[in-house]
Design a protein around this motif. Structure first.
Motif, PDB file in Angstrom:
ATOM      1  N   MET A 139      76.282 -18.218 100.408  1.00 20.79           N
ATOM      2  CA  MET A 139      75.797 -18.975  99.242  1.00 20.79           C
ATOM      3  C   MET A 139      75.968 -20.463  99.508  1.00 20.79           C
ATOM      4  SD  MET A 139      76.884 -16.729  95.908  1.00 20.79           S
ATOM      5  CE  MET A 139      78.604 -16.480  96.348  1.00 20.79           C
ATOM      6  N   ALA A 140      74.834 -21.123  99.771  1.00 16.13           N
ATOM      7  CA  ALA A 140      74.851 -22.553 100.072  1.00 16.13           C
ATOM      8  C   ALA A 140      75.429 -23.323  98.885  1.00 16.13           C
ATOM      9  CB  ALA A 140      73.436 -23.022 100.375  1.00 16.13           C
ATOM     10  N   SER A 141      76.264 -24.303  99.170  1.00 21.23           N
ATOM     11  CA  SER A 141      76.924 -25.161  98.171  1.00 21.23           C
ATOM     12  C   SER A 141      77.879 -24.410  97.254  1.00 21.23           C
ATOM     13  CB  SER A 141      75.907 -25.914  97.308  1.00 21.23           C
ATOM     14  OG  SER A 141      75.083 -26.686  98.123  1.00 21.23           O
ATOM     15  N   VAL A 142      78.163 -23.173  97.541  1.00 23.01           N
ATOM     16  CA  VAL A 142      79.144 -22.407  96.753  1.00 23.01           C
ATOM     17  C   VAL A 142      80.195 -21.813  97.693  1.00 23.01           C
ATOM     18  CG1 VAL A 142      79.524 -20.414  95.258  1.00 23.01           C
ATOM     19  CG2 VAL A 142      77.500 -21.841  94.901  1.00 23.01           C
ATOM     20  N   ALA A 143      79.722 -20.935  98.601  1.00 26.23           N
ATOM     21  CA  ALA A 143      80.668 -20.202  99.452  1.00 26.23           C
ATOM     22  C   ALA A 143      81.014 -21.034 100.681  1.00 26.23           C
ATOM     23  CB  ALA A 143      80.092 -18.845  99.828  1.00 26.23           C
ATOM     24  N   ASP A 144      81.762 -22.120 100.425  1.00 25.89           N
ATOM     25  CA  ASP A 144      82.206 -22.967 101.530  1.00 25.89           C
ATOM     26  C   ASP A 144      83.463 -22.345 102.159  1.00 25.89           C
ATOM     27  OD1 ASP A 144      84.154 -23.456  99.664  1.00 25.89           O
ATOM     28  OD2 ASP A 144      83.790 -25.599  99.500  1.00 25.89           O
ATOM     29  N   ARG A 145      84.066 -23.060 103.085  1.00 21.26           N
ATOM     30  CA  ARG A 145      85.183 -22.478 103.837  1.00 21.26           C
ATOM     31  C   ARG A 145      86.322 -22.032 102.902  1.00 21.26           C
ATOM     32  NH1 ARG A 145      88.449 -25.375 108.420  1.00 21.26           N
ATOM     33  NH2 ARG A 145      87.237 -27.196 107.824  1.00 21.26           N
ATOM     34  N   ALA A 146      86.651 -22.868 101.909  1.00 19.63           N
ATOM     35  CA  ALA A 146      87.747 -22.522 100.991  1.00 19.63           C
ATOM     36  C   ALA A 146      87.392 -21.263 100.202  1.00 19.63           C
ATOM     37  CB  ALA A 146      88.010 -23.690 100.043  1.00 19.63           C
ATOM     38  N   TYR A 147      86.172 -21.226  99.695  1.00 16.39           N
ATOM     39  CA  TYR A 147      85.712 -20.065  98.894  1.00 16.39           C
ATOM     40  C   TYR A 147      85.791 -18.795  99.739  1.00 16.39           C
ATOM     41  CZ  TYR A 147      82.566 -17.768  95.459  1.00 16.39           C
ATOM     42  OH  TYR A 147      82.008 -16.955  94.487  1.00 16.39           O
ATOM     43  N   ARG A 148      85.294 -18.899 100.981  1.00 16.70           N
ATOM     44  CA  ARG A 148      85.262 -17.707 101.842  1.00 16.70           C
ATOM     45  C   ARG A 148      86.671 -17.247 102.190  1.00 16.70           C
ATOM     46  NH1 ARG A 148      81.455 -21.111 104.665  1.00 16.70           N
ATOM     47  NH2 ARG A 148      83.037 -21.358 106.276  1.00 16.70           N
TER      48      ARG A 148
END
Ligand SMILES: Cc1cc2nc3c(=O)[nH]c(=O)nc-3n(C[C@H](O)[C@H](O)[C@H](O)COP(=O)(O)O)c2cc1C
Length: 325
Positions: free
Chosen positions: A20-29
């Motif tokens: 998910m672009a602009s959502v699932a960044d490294r921290a989110y993942r």
């Protein structure tokens, strides 16, 4: 616990985190992996951007050791650039390279990439084949049901991509024209599963453990992938895992746990990309973490004004006082 193999990569048969672009960044993942996501896929990365060494693009490729197993996703319309980009992506150490053949937004699809490839199957096959030849890693593709309701071609497309050498296919059961509206069709995923021998990853509208089980049962897919259902709820992955193993629902996280995770995720994002960039995305992220709590509407407004990590901590303290945790 059951497993599937994508190439030689062993993946738990629970639920993966969708790109998910602009959502699932490294921290989110990383948070989702800690909470049991079977694997995670990066935000989409432009093949040409990578070939021309755009610095921002390179940032998107950075993989944390704790993220494995992990896929980097590229998008592009040109086999040569996609293959060159895949070689560069491989240097960042992912386990899998994924190719985006489903993005519906005009900026991507209007340039022949993403879901535009659903209308140009020969080109999709050339891209897949070029990437498979370029790297020594399993290559997967993420596709949609088709371009529109009159051209549902995911089963044929998956078959052609399998012949091009890909190791698994993820299917979002919506057409390009649906964008993110309407409902995802599980039947098209079932038909893809019948059309290919490689693992099929079922995606679209899974927001609960029972929904994940339904996706497995109705489509026969090898793995479920969850995107928006993880917004503010990384625990969904452990709930899915537990439900699949026992048939029982784990209790949802407490408000205190949600607030602590909201802070931790923001702290991680700030440490990875700096406060200014991280906070732009954190405003949205925080509003997901506080969904459904007492006075949520008031606090949602506050989320839109968050500027610093300290603002996030202060907001969490206020909510804790308000809800008497
Ligand atoms: C904000 C957002 C960004 C997305 N970015 C990507 C992307 O970079 N690459 C991709 O293949 N799909 C992308 N998708 C599609 C998701 O991976 C997924 O296919 C879609 O949201 C349906 O799954 P869900 O109902 O579980 O959310 C994006 C979806 C959303 C909502």
């Amino acid at each position: 616990m059951e497993y599937l193999n994508i190439g030689s990569v062993r993946i738990e048969k629970t639920a993966a985190l969708a790109p998910m672009a602009s959502v699932a960044d490294r921290a989110y993942r990383m948070i989702c992996r800690e909470h049991g996501a079977a694997y995670a896929v990066s935000e989409m990365i432009s093949a040409k951007g990578l070939c021309f060494s755009d610095r921002k693009t390179e940032e998107l490729c950075t993989v944390d050791e704790r993220e494995h197993p992990y896929a980097l996703q590229l998008f592009g319309d040109d086999p040569y650039y996609c293959a060159e980009a895949a070689k560069r992506l491989a240097d960042f150490g992912p386990d899998i390279i994924d190719i985006n053949m489903g993005c519906p937004v005009p900026k991507i699809a209007g340039n022949g990439s993403g879901s535009a490839l659903m209308r140009d199957v020969p080109r999709a096959a050339q891209i897949a084949s070029a990437v498979v030849k370029a790297v020594d890693l399993p290559v997967t593709c993420k596709i949609r049901a088709g371009w529109d309701a009159d051209s549902i071609n995911a089963p044929e497309m998956a078959h052609v991509l399998e012949d091009a050498g890909i190791a698994a296919v993820a299917v979002h059961g919506r057409t390009r024209m649906q964008m993110y509206h309407g409902i995802a069709d599980p039947d098209v995923i079932r038909r893809v599963k019948e059309a290919v021998k490689i693992p099929v990853i079922g995606n679209g509208d899974v927001t609960s453990p029972a929904g994940a089980k339904r996706m497995y049962d109705v489509t026969g897919c090898d793995l479920v992938m969850i995107g928006r259902g993880s917004y503010g709820d990384p625990w969904i992955f452990e709930r899915v895992r537990h439900f699949l193993a026992t048939g029982e629902e784990l209790a949802p996280p407490s408000i205190d746990e949600r607030l602590s995770e909201m802070i931790r995720q923001t702290e991680m994002a700030v440490s990875f990309k700096g406060e200014r960039l991280a906070m732009a995305e954190a405003r949205r992220l925080c509003s997901f973490y506080i969904r459904g709590i007492k006075n949520a509407a008031k606090y949602r407004g506050r989320c839109g004004m968050l500027k610093t990590l300290d603002d996030v901590r202060t907001l969490a303290d206020e909510i804790r006082n308000d809800t008497q945790i």
